[in-house]
Write a protein that holds these residues in place. Sequence first.
Motif, PDB file in Angstrom:
ATOM      1  N   LEU A  60       0.819  -1.212   0.000  1.00  0.00           N
ATOM      2  CA  LEU A  60       0.000   0.000   0.000  1.00  0.00           C
ATOM      3  C   LEU A  60       0.852   1.260   0.000  1.00  0.00           C
ATOM      4  O   LEU A  60       0.567   2.224  -0.712  1.00  0.00           O
ATOM      5  N   ILE A  61       1.885   1.270   0.837  1.00  0.00           N
ATOM      6  CA  ILE A  61       2.667   2.502   0.973  1.00  0.00           C
ATOM      7  C   ILE A  61       3.785   2.607  -0.061  1.00  0.00           C
ATOM      8  O   ILE A  61       4.299   3.697  -0.282  1.00  0.00           O
ATOM      9  N   SER A  62       4.165   1.506  -0.697  1.00  0.00           N
ATOM     10  CA  SER A  62       5.293   1.546  -1.613  1.00  0.00           C
ATOM     11  C   SER A  62       4.893   1.591  -3.077  1.00  0.00           C
ATOM     12  O   SER A  62       5.704   1.967  -3.930  1.00  0.00           O
ATOM     13  N   SER A  63       3.651   1.222  -3.396  1.00  0.00           N
ATOM     14  CA  SER A  63       3.275   1.066  -4.807  1.00  0.00           C
ATOM     15  C   SER A  63       2.847   2.368  -5.467  1.00  0.00           C
ATOM     16  O   SER A  63       2.966   2.524  -6.686  1.00  0.00           O
ATOM     17  N   GLY A  64       2.287   3.302  -4.697  1.00  0.00           N
ATOM     18  CA  GLY A  64       1.767   4.521  -5.285  1.00  0.00           C
ATOM     19  C   GLY A  64       0.504   4.319  -6.098  1.00  0.00           C
ATOM     20  O   GLY A  64       0.149   5.152  -6.934  1.00  0.00           O
ATOM     21  N   ARG A  65      -0.197   3.209  -5.851  1.00  0.00           N
ATOM     22  CA  ARG A  65      -1.421   2.901  -6.579  1.00  0.00           C
ATOM     23  C   ARG A  65      -2.543   2.565  -5.601  1.00  0.00           C
ATOM     24  O   ARG A  65      -2.290   2.039  -4.509  1.00  0.00           O
ATOM     25  N   PRO A  66      -3.805   2.842  -5.983  1.00  0.00           N
ATOM     26  CA  PRO A  66      -4.920   2.404  -5.149  1.00  0.00           C
ATOM     27  C   PRO A  66      -5.023   0.889  -5.153  1.00  0.00           C
ATOM     28  O   PRO A  66      -4.503   0.214  -6.060  1.00  0.00           O
ATOM     29  N   MET A  67      -5.686   0.368  -4.131  1.00  0.00           N
ATOM     30  CA  MET A  67      -5.768  -1.081  -3.963  1.00  0.00           C
ATOM     31  C   MET A  67      -7.213  -1.499  -3.700  1.00  0.00           C
ATOM     32  O   MET A  67      -7.908  -0.881  -2.890  1.00  0.00           O
ATOM     33  N   LEU A  68      -7.647  -2.531  -4.391  1.00  0.00           N
ATOM     34  CA  LEU A  68      -8.941  -3.145  -4.136  1.00  0.00           C
ATOM     35  C   LEU A  68      -8.701  -4.434  -3.370  1.00  0.00           C
ATOM     36  O   LEU A  68      -8.004  -5.328  -3.857  1.00  0.00           O
ATOM     37  N   VAL A  69      -9.276  -4.528  -2.172  1.00  0.00           N
ATOM     38  CA  VAL A  69      -9.089  -5.698  -1.318  1.00  0.00           C
ATOM     39  C   VAL A  69     -10.310  -6.601  -1.440  1.00  0.00           C
ATOM     40  O   VAL A  69     -11.436  -6.187  -1.126  1.00  0.00           O
ATOM     41  N   VAL A  70     -10.087  -7.808  -1.905  1.00  0.00           N
ATOM     42  CA  VAL A  70     -11.155  -8.801  -2.054  1.00  0.00           C
ATOM     43  C   VAL A  70     -11.448  -9.412  -0.677  1.00  0.00           C
ATOM     44  O   VAL A  70     -10.520  -9.744   0.058  1.00  0.00           O
ATOM     45  N   PRO A  71     -12.722  -9.559  -0.290  1.00  0.00           N
ATOM     46  CA  PRO A  71     -13.027 -10.149   1.024  1.00  0.00           C
ATOM     47  C   PRO A  71     -12.569 -11.601   1.103  1.00  0.00           C
ATOM     48  O   PRO A  71     -12.335 -12.254   0.077  1.00  0.00           O
ATOM     49  N   PRO A  72     -12.429 -12.132   2.330  1.00  0.00           N
ATOM     50  CA  PRO A  72     -11.907 -13.493   2.506  1.00  0.00           C
ATOM     51  C   PRO A  72     -12.684 -14.566   1.750  1.00  0.00           C
ATOM     52  O   PRO A  72     -12.115 -15.576   1.341  1.00  0.00           O
ATOM     53  N   HIS A  73     -13.997 -14.357   1.562  1.00  0.00           N
ATOM     54  CA  HIS A  73     -14.821 -15.340   0.867  1.00  0.00           C
ATOM     55  C   HIS A  73     -14.858 -15.114  -0.642  1.00  0.00           C
ATOM     56  O   HIS A  73     -15.532 -15.850  -1.375  1.00  0.00           O
ATOM     57  N   GLY A  74     -14.146 -14.083  -1.142  1.00  0.00           N
ATOM     58  CA  GLY A  74     -14.135 -13.796  -2.568  1.00  0.00           C
ATOM     59  C   GLY A  74     -15.405 -13.105  -3.030  1.00  0.00           C
ATOM     60  O   GLY A  74     -16.081 -12.426  -2.267  1.00  0.00           O
ATOM     61  N   GLY A  75     -15.738 -13.264  -4.293  1.00  0.00           N
ATOM     62  CA  GLY A  75     -16.930 -12.653  -4.857  1.00  0.00           C
ATOM     63  C   GLY A  75     -16.596 -11.777  -6.054  1.00  0.00           C
ATOM     64  O   GLY A  75     -15.437 -11.639  -6.454  1.00  0.00           O
ATOM     65  N   ARG A  76     -17.634 -11.196  -6.642  1.00  0.00           N
ATOM     66  CA  ARG A  76     -17.484 -10.293  -7.771  1.00  0.00           C
ATOM     67  C   ARG A  76     -17.989  -8.918  -7.371  1.00  0.00           C
ATOM     68  O   ARG A  76     -19.084  -8.784  -6.831  1.00  0.00           O
ATOM     69  N   LEU A  77     -17.193  -7.899  -7.662  1.00  0.00           N
ATOM     70  CA  LEU A  77     -17.559  -6.542  -7.284  1.00  0.00           C
ATOM     71  C   LEU A  77     -18.588  -5.973  -8.256  1.00  0.00           C
ATOM     72  O   LEU A  77     -18.347  -5.892  -9.462  1.00  0.00           O
ATOM     73  N   ASP A  78     -19.733  -5.585  -7.714  1.00  0.00           N
ATOM     74  CA  ASP A  78     -20.758  -4.860  -8.456  1.00  0.00           C
ATOM     75  C   ASP A  78     -21.045  -3.596  -7.652  1.00  0.00           C
ATOM     76  O   ASP A  78     -21.931  -3.582  -6.795  1.00  0.00           O
ATOM     77  N   PRO A  79     -20.289  -2.522  -7.892  1.00  0.00           N
ATOM     78  CA  PRO A  79     -20.351  -1.359  -7.000  1.00  0.00           C
ATOM     79  C   PRO A  79     -21.598  -0.502  -7.199  1.00  0.00           C
ATOM     80  O   PRO A  79     -21.557   0.584  -7.789  1.00  0.00           O
ATOM     81  N   ARG A  80     -22.705  -1.002  -6.702  1.00  0.00           N
ATOM     82  CA  ARG A  80     -23.959  -0.249  -6.770  1.00  0.00           C
ATOM     83  C   ARG A  80     -24.191   0.597  -5.525  1.00  0.00           C
ATOM     84  O   ARG A  80     -24.790   1.660  -5.592  1.00  0.00           O
ATOM     85  N   ARG A  81     -23.723   0.107  -4.385  1.00  0.00           N
ATOM     86  CA  ARG A  81     -23.891   0.845  -3.116  1.00  0.00           C
ATOM     87  C   ARG A  81     -22.496   1.022  -2.511  1.00  0.00           C
ATOM     88  O   ARG A  81     -21.855   0.042  -2.119  1.00  0.00           O
ATOM     89  N   VAL A  82     -22.044   2.271  -2.446  1.00  0.00           N
ATOM     90  CA  VAL A  82     -20.687   2.577  -1.998  1.00  0.00           C
ATOM     91  C   VAL A  82     -20.737   3.429  -0.742  1.00  0.00           C
ATOM     92  O   VAL A  82     -21.469   4.432  -0.686  1.00  0.00           O
ATOM     93  N   MET A  83     -19.971   3.032   0.261  1.00  0.00           N
ATOM     94  CA  MET A  83     -19.824   3.842   1.467  1.00  0.00           C
ATOM     95  C   MET A  83     -18.422   4.424   1.512  1.00  0.00           C
ATOM     96  O   MET A  83     -17.431   3.704   1.371  1.00  0.00           O
ATOM     97  N   VAL A  84     -18.340   5.741   1.692  1.00  0.00           N
ATOM     98  CA  VAL A  84     -17.063   6.435   1.843  1.00  0.00           C
ATOM     99  C   VAL A  84     -16.841   6.689   3.325  1.00  0.00           C
ATOM    100  O   VAL A  84     -17.649   7.357   3.979  1.00  0.00           O
ATOM    101  N   ALA A  85     -15.750   6.142   3.870  1.00  0.00           N
ATOM    102  CA  ALA A  85     -15.381   6.396   5.269  1.00  0.00           C
ATOM    103  C   ALA A  85     -14.529   7.659   5.275  1.00  0.00           C
ATOM    104  O   ALA A  85     -13.338   7.619   4.944  1.00  0.00           O
ATOM    105  N   TRP A  86     -15.142   8.777   5.648  1.00  0.00           N
ATOM    106  CA  TRP A  86     -14.468  10.063   5.490  1.00  0.00           C
ATOM    107  C   TRP A  86     -13.708  10.481   6.749  1.00  0.00           C
ATOM    108  O   TRP A  86     -14.186  10.366   7.869  1.00  0.00           O
ATOM    109  N   LYS A  87     -12.496  10.970   6.512  1.00  0.00           N
ATOM    110  CA  LYS A  87     -11.667  11.603   7.532  1.00  0.00           C
ATOM    111  C   LYS A  87     -10.881  12.667   6.791  1.00  0.00           C
ATOM    112  O   LYS A  87     -10.366  12.413   5.699  1.00  0.00           O
ATOM    113  N   ASP A  88     -10.802  13.869   7.329  1.00  0.00           N
ATOM    114  CA  ASP A  88     -10.242  14.982   6.565  1.00  0.00           C
ATOM    115  C   ASP A  88      -8.720  14.910   6.538  1.00  0.00           C
ATOM    116  O   ASP A  88      -8.012  15.680   7.192  1.00  0.00           O
TER     117      ASP A  88
END
Length: 274
Positions: free
Chosen positions: A130-158
């Motif tokens: 995460l800190i060395s690549s300079g790229r965003p990362m998508l983390v797949v949950p432990p059970h796997g699955g396919r991402l269908d981003p219809r409902r997105v939550m942003v955890a905001w901190k300034d």
Amino acid sequence: MSFKSLLVHALPGEASRLRTEAATALAIRLDALLIGLGAESIPPIATSDPYGFGTGQWTPLLYEQQTRNLQAARSAFSTQSKGARTEWRSVGDLPTPAMARVARAVDLIVTGGPASTGDIYNTVSTPELLISSGRPMLVVPPHGGRLDPRRVMVAWKDTREARRAVSDALSFMHMVDEILIVALGAREDQEALMAQVNDVAGMIARHSMAKPRTHVAVSGGDDVQTDLLAQADRMDADLIVSGAYGHSRAYEWVLGGVTRHLLHTCERFVFLSH
């Protein structure tokens, strides 16, 4: 801008199947190139066998095994990425720095799936990447699955990390039906937090068909992690977007509690930027 190239670390057999299949489905959906990287390093041999089978005799056998492992990783990747446009790369090196170097060629890194063994010679250290690549990362949950981003939550901190994460995740926002921006903090900070999330909502709205909703609440300490995940559960979020927080010590990256949970045990897809 959309993600046009993805990167995944491939391992032999079933070890990386869930994340490779998730990356494949996303690459097909985005019409993106999926790069599979086989990377494994040989551990240093500090001592010789007491029965006389010394380091010089072990080394060729270890290189042969490394070659077989990388070939098996390529075979597994080929099987698990069917249907996507793919590219294969292979290197005899520690996986984490190898992934960080290849990240220069891609827009997004896909990691996660089942917990790794923690062996730095054949598995990736996600915090370090995460800190060395300079790229965003998508983390797949432990059970796997396919991402269908219809409902997105942003955890905001300034913070810089959260701003980076929101900006990087805009590539997904045109797919989204529902967006919730959540900010949690001390009671005396509620007015400032509300102003912040309204600003973020306005920025996202200029990139998305969905009108973001906001949620600001009092929370602190360990409650922040619990409350964030409760909000994700309430909206049944397909994806959580967050900055990645922590601090560096001499030879390790120490994650904050929320980031650590999102990386290792969250049951939803997580999008992180540092």
